[in-house]
Design a protein around this motif. Structure first.
Motif, PDB file in Angstrom:
ATOM      1  N   SER A 411       0.822  -1.203   0.000  1.00 52.50           N
ATOM      2  CA  SER A 411       0.000   0.000   0.000  1.00 52.50           C
ATOM      3  C   SER A 411       0.857   1.254   0.000  1.00 52.50           C
ATOM      4  O   SER A 411       0.569   2.230  -0.715  1.00 52.50           O
ATOM      5  CB  SER A 411      -0.940  -0.002   1.207  1.00 52.50           C
ATOM      6  OG  SER A 411      -1.847  -1.080   1.155  1.00 52.50           O
ATOM      7  N   ALA A 412       1.917   1.235   0.799  1.00 51.55           N
ATOM      8  CA  ALA A 412       2.798   2.404   0.870  1.00 51.55           C
ATOM      9  C   ALA A 412       3.476   2.660  -0.470  1.00 51.55           C
ATOM     10  O   ALA A 412       3.574   3.809  -0.923  1.00 51.55           O
ATOM     11  CB  ALA A 412       3.833   2.197   1.972  1.00 51.55           C
ATOM     12  N   VAL A 413       3.955   1.604  -1.112  1.00 50.53           N
ATOM     13  CA  VAL A 413       4.601   1.760  -2.416  1.00 50.53           C
ATOM     14  C   VAL A 413       3.617   2.333  -3.437  1.00 50.53           C
ATOM     15  O   VAL A 413       3.939   3.252  -4.194  1.00 50.53           O
ATOM     16  CB  VAL A 413       5.166   0.409  -2.896  1.00 50.53           C
ATOM     17  CG1 VAL A 413       5.570   0.494  -4.376  1.00 50.53           C
ATOM     18  CG2 VAL A 413       6.362   0.012  -2.052  1.00 50.53           C
ATOM     19  N   ALA A 414       2.401   1.800  -3.456  1.00 51.84           N
ATOM     20  CA  ALA A 414       1.398   2.266  -4.422  1.00 51.84           C
ATOM     21  C   ALA A 414       1.061   3.738  -4.212  1.00 51.84           C
ATOM     22  O   ALA A 414       0.848   4.482  -5.179  1.00 51.84           O
ATOM     23  CB  ALA A 414       0.142   1.411  -4.317  1.00 51.84           C
ATOM     24  N   LEU A 415       0.993   4.184  -2.975  1.00 52.69           N
ATOM     25  CA  LEU A 415       0.661   5.575  -2.695  1.00 52.69           C
ATOM     26  C   LEU A 415       1.833   6.522  -2.939  1.00 52.69           C
ATOM     27  O   LEU A 415       1.641   7.657  -3.401  1.00 52.69           O
ATOM     28  CB  LEU A 415       0.189   5.716  -1.245  1.00 52.69           C
ATOM     29  CG  LEU A 415      -1.194   5.145  -0.912  1.00 52.69           C
ATOM     30  CD1 LEU A 415      -1.386   5.071   0.596  1.00 52.69           C
ATOM     31  CD2 LEU A 415      -2.299   5.984  -1.547  1.00 52.69           C
ATOM     32  N   LEU A 416       3.061   6.066  -2.640  1.00 47.65           N
ATOM     33  CA  LEU A 416       4.208   6.968  -2.663  1.00 47.65           C
ATOM     34  C   LEU A 416       4.881   7.066  -4.030  1.00 47.65           C
ATOM     35  O   LEU A 416       5.371   8.139  -4.399  1.00 47.65           O
ATOM     36  CB  LEU A 416       5.239   6.525  -1.618  1.00 47.65           C
ATOM     37  CG  LEU A 416       4.796   6.625  -0.151  1.00 47.65           C
ATOM     38  CD1 LEU A 416       5.878   6.083   0.773  1.00 47.65           C
ATOM     39  CD2 LEU A 416       4.467   8.063   0.213  1.00 47.65           C
ATOM     40  N   VAL A 417       4.931   5.972  -4.783  1.00 52.27           N
ATOM     41  CA  VAL A 417       5.664   6.001  -6.056  1.00 52.27           C
ATOM     42  C   VAL A 417       5.090   7.025  -7.031  1.00 52.27           C
ATOM     43  O   VAL A 417       5.839   7.829  -7.599  1.00 52.27           O
ATOM     44  CB  VAL A 417       5.721   4.593  -6.673  1.00 52.27           C
ATOM     45  CG1 VAL A 417       6.216   4.664  -8.120  1.00 52.27           C
ATOM     46  CG2 VAL A 417       6.657   3.706  -5.859  1.00 52.27           C
ATOM     47  N   PRO A 418       3.770   7.058  -7.286  1.00 55.46           N
ATOM     48  CA  PRO A 418       3.265   8.096  -8.190  1.00 55.46           C
ATOM     49  C   PRO A 418       3.535   9.505  -7.682  1.00 55.46           C
ATOM     50  O   PRO A 418       3.832  10.415  -8.471  1.00 55.46           O
ATOM     51  CB  PRO A 418       1.749   7.810  -8.246  1.00 55.46           C
ATOM     52  CG  PRO A 418       1.621   6.368  -7.881  1.00 55.46           C
ATOM     53  CD  PRO A 418       2.692   6.137  -6.861  1.00 55.46           C
TER      54      PRO A 418
END
Length: 491
Positions: A411-418
């Motif tokens: 979840s953190a990766v999905a929110l932070l990468v963009p």
């Protein structure tokens, strides 16, 4: 319900006006010594003759389309696909052919400002049941505009329809009261109407004022600095009606906009025009400043509202409201990479290239090279945009996922990468921590609105990705062949 739209002339047999010049879109690539053109949005492949190649070379050098019918038909296909962008023609229509409709509610100061910016243009102000309609009327009459007062609030779409009833010119320009058109803003737009297939042209909406640096860089109203056609699934899927010029007679009845929509009525109009065979164009050389929300809280509330419009639009336009359209092969490649199966991911990528290359045989001399550019390059280029679109739609679930240990990292990766990717592309004058925080809040606000709208309308269409496995190929005289691929597959 909105009125039916007048059908456009047949696109395939309507010559493109010879007075226009054309510039090549940044997406367009040449293959086979210029006899194969790949470009547009969604991506299309054209095979043209040696004679047509010479004509295209003259256009690239700044030459006009000209008066020969074969060349005008060639220009029509390339422009409608988005492979080439038309520059304004001779400008048969002038300022006297335009009436401006300004819907307003409780904004007398902003109304005074926009009417001042509109100068001597014929204007109709529609007061949408303001608390003090007299103030709007006083400002309107002081500027010599026509005042139309509504007894009940009907929303922006209904107010624009009410103003359209008093328009007697060839074109109507809808301009919201919180906008300020730049000097000369109509010039670049009017020239586009020399093309009989153009129903509407939109300027670029830029953010007015400070300190909203984040919104200036990522405003959903600003469609960027590249001109192009407007259609679902393309690089420019919609344009806002905050400022939009439309042929006044395109609707067969009194209601151009769908008054049942309190938001998203601009998206609905543009897509209905496309379904009726019309072209809608975006022309960023014309700019209109828009006064956005003054605080972060107001900005996030506006984003939530925008999210709620997706589900009602899905009821009207179906899968066009899916959060992303992507190739099944690209999905397979990304899924295998996430599952730590790089060999299988490479095998899937190779298979997609091989299948597309087989379909291109006979159309291009190097089918493998072209297929690698489309399928292979598209899979890479579409990765971040696809993740960003899915994150925005599913952000409420990702926030919940942060609570649980097993889903926290994903979840953190999905929110932070963009968010980090956007900050790297345009740092907005913000430090990364603030930029990422606002970006995530933006995504969550919009996603929350999407989920609320889906619950109200009882539909999941705005949450479910649309996946396709096969491109379409068909013959298309006089260009002989055309291939259309999915836009997400090509990036």
């Amino acid at each position: 319900m909105p009125s039916a739209l007048r059908p456009a002339l047949p696109q395939a047999s309507t010559p493109f006006p010879g007075s226009f010049t054309l510039t090549e879109d940044a997406s367009t690539r040449e293959f086979d010594r210029g006899t194969v053109l790949l470009g547009g949005s969604p991506l299309r492949l054209f095979r043209i003759s040696d004679r047509a190649r010479q004509v295209v070379a003259l256009w690239r050098a700044g030459g006009a389309v000209g008066n020969r019918r074969p060349e005008q038909l060639l220009a029509r296909r390339l422009v409608s696909a988005g492979s080439f962008v038309p520059q304004r023609g001779g400008g048969a229509l002038g300022l006297g052919d335009v009436t401006v409709v300004v819907p307003v509610r409780d904004r007398p100061a902003q109304l005074d400002r926009v009417l001042d910016a509109l100068g001597n243009l014929a204007c109709i102000v529609v007061d949408d049941a303001s608390a003090d309609a007299g103030a709007s009327k006083e400002v309107t009459e002081r500027h010599g505009a026509r005042f139309v007062g509504l007894a009940t609030n009907v929303g922006p779409a209904g107010a624009r329809n009410a103003g359209l009833a008093f328009v007697h010119t060839a074109l109507v320009a809808f301009v919201d009261s919180d906008c300020v058109p730049a000097d000369g803003w109509l010039g670049p737009l009017l020239g586009q109407f020399d093309d009989p297939l153009v129903a509407a042209v939109a300027p670029r909406i830029v953010r007015a004022g400070l300190p909203a640096r984040y919104e200036t860089a990522r405003s959903s109203l600003d469609r960027g600095g590249r001109a192009g056609p407007v259609r679902p699934g393309s690089r420019i899927p919609f344009v806002p009606s905050a400022a939009l010029v439309v042929r006044a007679d395109v609707a067969l009845g009194p209601d151009l906009f769908d008054a049942a929509l309190r938001g998203g009525e601009d998206v609905d109009l543009v897509w209905r025009l496309g379904e009726a065979g019309w072209d809608v164009r975006y022309e960023p050389s014309s700019t209109v400043a828009h006064e956005g929300p003054a605080t972060l809280r107001a900005f996030l509330a506006r984003r939530t509202f925008y999210g709620t419009t997706a589900a009602p639009l899905a009821r009207r336009h179906g899968a066009a409201l899916a959060p992303v359209h992507l190739s099944g092969w690209s999905l397979a490649v990304w899924s295998m990479l996430l599952g730590r199966r790089p060999v299988l991911a490479l095998a899937a990528l190779a298979a997609s290239v091989a299948i597309l290359a087989n379909r291109l045989r006979g159309l291009v001399r190097d089918p493998v090279g072209v297929a690698a550019h489309i399928a292979g390059g598209g899979t890479i280029r579409a990765a971040l945009p696809t993740l960003a679109s899915l994150t925005r739609a599913w952000s409420p679930a990702l926030v919940v996922g942060l609570v649980f240990r097993r889903t926290r990292s994903l979840s953190a990766v999905a929110l932070l990468v963009p968010a980090l990717s956007d900050w790297g592309a345009d740092r907005q004058g913000l430090d990364p921590a603030r930029a990422v925080a606002v970006h995530v809040a933006d995504d969550v606000a919009y996603g929350t609105g999407v989920w609320v709208g889906c619950a109200r309308e009882r539909t999941l269409v705005p949450l479910i990705p649309r996946v396709s496995w096969r491109s379409r190929v068909w013959s298309s005289p006089p260009l002989r062949h055309e291939l259309q691929t999915r836009s997400a597959e090509t990036g």
